[in-house]
Structures are given as structure tokens and as C-alpha cells.
Design an enzyme around this catalytic site. Structure first.
Site, short mmCIF file in Angstrom:
data_model
loop_
_atom_site.label_atom_id
_atom_site.label_comp_id
_atom_site.label_asym_id
_atom_site.label_seq_id
_atom_site.Cartn_x
_atom_site.Cartn_y
_atom_site.Cartn_z
N ASP A 67 0.81 -1.21 0.00
CA ASP A 67 0.00 0.00 0.00
C ASP A 67 0.85 1.27 0.00
O ASP A 67 2.06 1.22 0.15
CB ASP A 67 -0.95 0.00 1.21
N ASN A 136 -8.21 -3.47 13.98
CA ASN A 136 -9.55 -3.84 13.54
C ASN A 136 -9.52 -5.02 12.57
O ASN A 136 -10.52 -5.32 11.92
CB ASN A 136 -10.27 -2.64 12.93
N HIS A 138 -7.57 -5.22 9.86
CA HIS A 138 -7.27 -4.90 8.47
C HIS A 138 -5.93 -5.49 8.04
O HIS A 138 -5.02 -5.66 8.85
CB HIS A 138 -7.35 -3.39 8.20
N GLU A 143 -9.93 -2.31 5.02
CA GLU A 143 -10.63 -2.10 6.27
C GLU A 143 -11.87 -2.99 6.36
O GLU A 143 -12.33 -3.55 5.36
CB GLU A 143 -11.06 -0.62 6.36
#
Length: 247
Positions: A67, A136, A138, A143
Site C-alpha cells: 500500500d 480492527n 485490516h 478495512e
């Protein structure tokens, strides 16, 4: 999933680096999927040490990073281009022409996502993908969502991700609100995956990802369906998993 238990962050880093170095030694022209953030820094430090000793050679490797923040140029000190060169690439012999990251300065989303996916396909796909995992669940910047993503895409970062990353910027207001990221499908097409997890604050999400239902609300849970995944986690991150689960 194969769970590899480590004593602490340093032990986790060394165990994960062992897997990556073995991949490169056995297949010198490996295509490596790489990650950023605080979690893999220890891995890169270990690989650099082994490279300097002559134990591993990256001269024939190709790399693709997961990313990049959209809106940051490659020379921005918080871009993932900058991070990777500072923490890994500048210390090893991987050819510059074989280093690949999304272009955060490219504002044409469709054009950039198509370019990156095409480059991964042209390289023959990823042999080994290194992942971290967010609080979370990810992976990359994929996400929690209603469905699993496919190819490279642009995402709006959640408040929890912005909060987790603000320590790298002067303030939360300076954290980019979007990022380019490989899709979950792209990650799952890697032939081998390593996911590293460290710290007690990730104990619950690690248990959810490894032993809970496969759901896009916990993106890392999709890794349960991959045929060759190694979860390298320290005792603190594994503290909520039962001995039965770990066996």
C-alpha cells in the site's frame, strides 16, 4: 493456518525473517510482497544483518508493497516509498527497477490501480506476502467492510487506522485520509503468506481472525482459507488463544 509462537517482538521478527530468507535462498528470483508500519521493522533489520554477512542475496528479487498513502509523493518522509528505502531497500542489493509500490502522487485512481495490478500479473504473481494486522483486523489498508475487495483499489481510512498512524505525523490532521492498497483477492493469490502480530492489544483481534468466522468485517479472517499461511505471533498477542486452539 500454521501458528508459530514467539516469545516477544524480537523473537517474532527473527522467526519471520527466517521464513523470508529461506524463500529467497531457495528461489533467488522470488517476488516478495512487503509491508510497512512498525511491525516489520525488526524483520528488515534481521534480513539486513544476514545480507551483510552474505547469508542472503536479494539481487534477483522483485518486490511489491501492499500500500501507499494517496496524496503523498515518494520523497515525503511519511510515504511508504520513503519508509521502505530507509528501513530496507537502501541497505540491500535489490535492483531499483524491481522495486514496486503504488504511486501515491497519482490522483487518477482507476489508472493507478490498473497499473499496479498489471505489474503484479506481469511479474508472475507474488511468491511470498508479508502482512501485519491492524487493531480492527485490516490487512494492507483493507478495512472492515461488507465484502472482500478484489484488486488494487483506493480506500477511505477509518478513524481507528488514522488514530493508530497519527504517531508518525505531527498530528492526526496530517494523516492522509485515503490510501492505495492491494485487494484481498490479490493478497490471497500469493503462493505463501506470513502474517506477524505482536502485543497484548492485538490479542482479541488475532483470536477473531484465526478462530472466528470468516467475515469481511474482520478482513484478516479470510486467511483461514489460504493453503499456506504462517501466523508468527508473540506470547502477548496469543494470550487469549487456548492451548487447544494453538495445537
Amino acid at each position: 493456518m500454521k501458528i508459530i509462537r514467539a516469545k516477544d517482538y524480537n523473537d517474532m521478527s527473527r522467526k519471520a525473517a527466517n521464513i523470508i530468507s529461506a524463500q529467497v535462498i531457495l528461489k533467488p528470483n522470488s517476488v516478495l510482497g512487503l509491508a510497512t508500519g512498525s511491525s516489520p521493522i525488526g524483520i528488515y533489520e534481521q534480513l539486513i544483518k544476514w545480507y551483510n554477512k552474505g547469508d542472503v542475496n536479494f539481487g534477483e528479487c522483485t518486490s511489491f508493497n501492499l500500500d501507499e498513502y494517496r496524496g503523498l509523493t515518494a520523497d515525503h518522509d511519511q510515504s511508504y516509498h520513503y519508509f521502505m528505502h530507509k528501513n530496507f531497500f537502501d541497505a540491500i542489493n535489490i535492483p531499483a527497477a524491481r522495486i514496486n509500490l503504488p504511486d501515491g502522487a497519482q490522483m487518477d485512481i482507476e489508472k493507478e490501480c490498473e497499473r499496479y495490478d498489471k505489474a503484479i500479473r506481469a511479474a508472475g504473481g507474488i511468491d511470498l506476502q508479508l502482512l501485519g494486522m491492524g487493531l480492527n483486523g485490516h490487512i494492507g489498508f483493507n478495512e472492515p467492510d461488507e465484502s472482500f475487495s478484489k484488486g488494487t483499489h483506493c480506500v477511505d481510512l477509518t478513524e481507528s487506522t488514522i488514530e493508530a498512524n497519527k504517531r508518525f505525523f505531527e498530528s492526526a490532521d496530517d494523516v492522509p485520509r485515503q490510501a492505495y492498497t492491494m485487494g484481498v483477492q490479490t493478497i490471497m493469490l500469493a503462493r505463501k503468506i506470513i502474517i506477524i502480530v505482536s502485543g497484548e492489544n492485538k490479542a482479541q483481534i488475532l483470536r477473531d481472525a484465526c478462530f472466528g468466522p470468516v467475515t469481511p468485517m474482520v478482513p484478516a479472517s479470510i486467511l483461514q482459507l489460504h493453503t499456506d499461511v504462517s501466523v508468527v505471533a508473540d506470547d502477548a498477542a496469543l494470550s487469549l488463544c487456548t492451548e487447544k486452539e494453538l495445537r
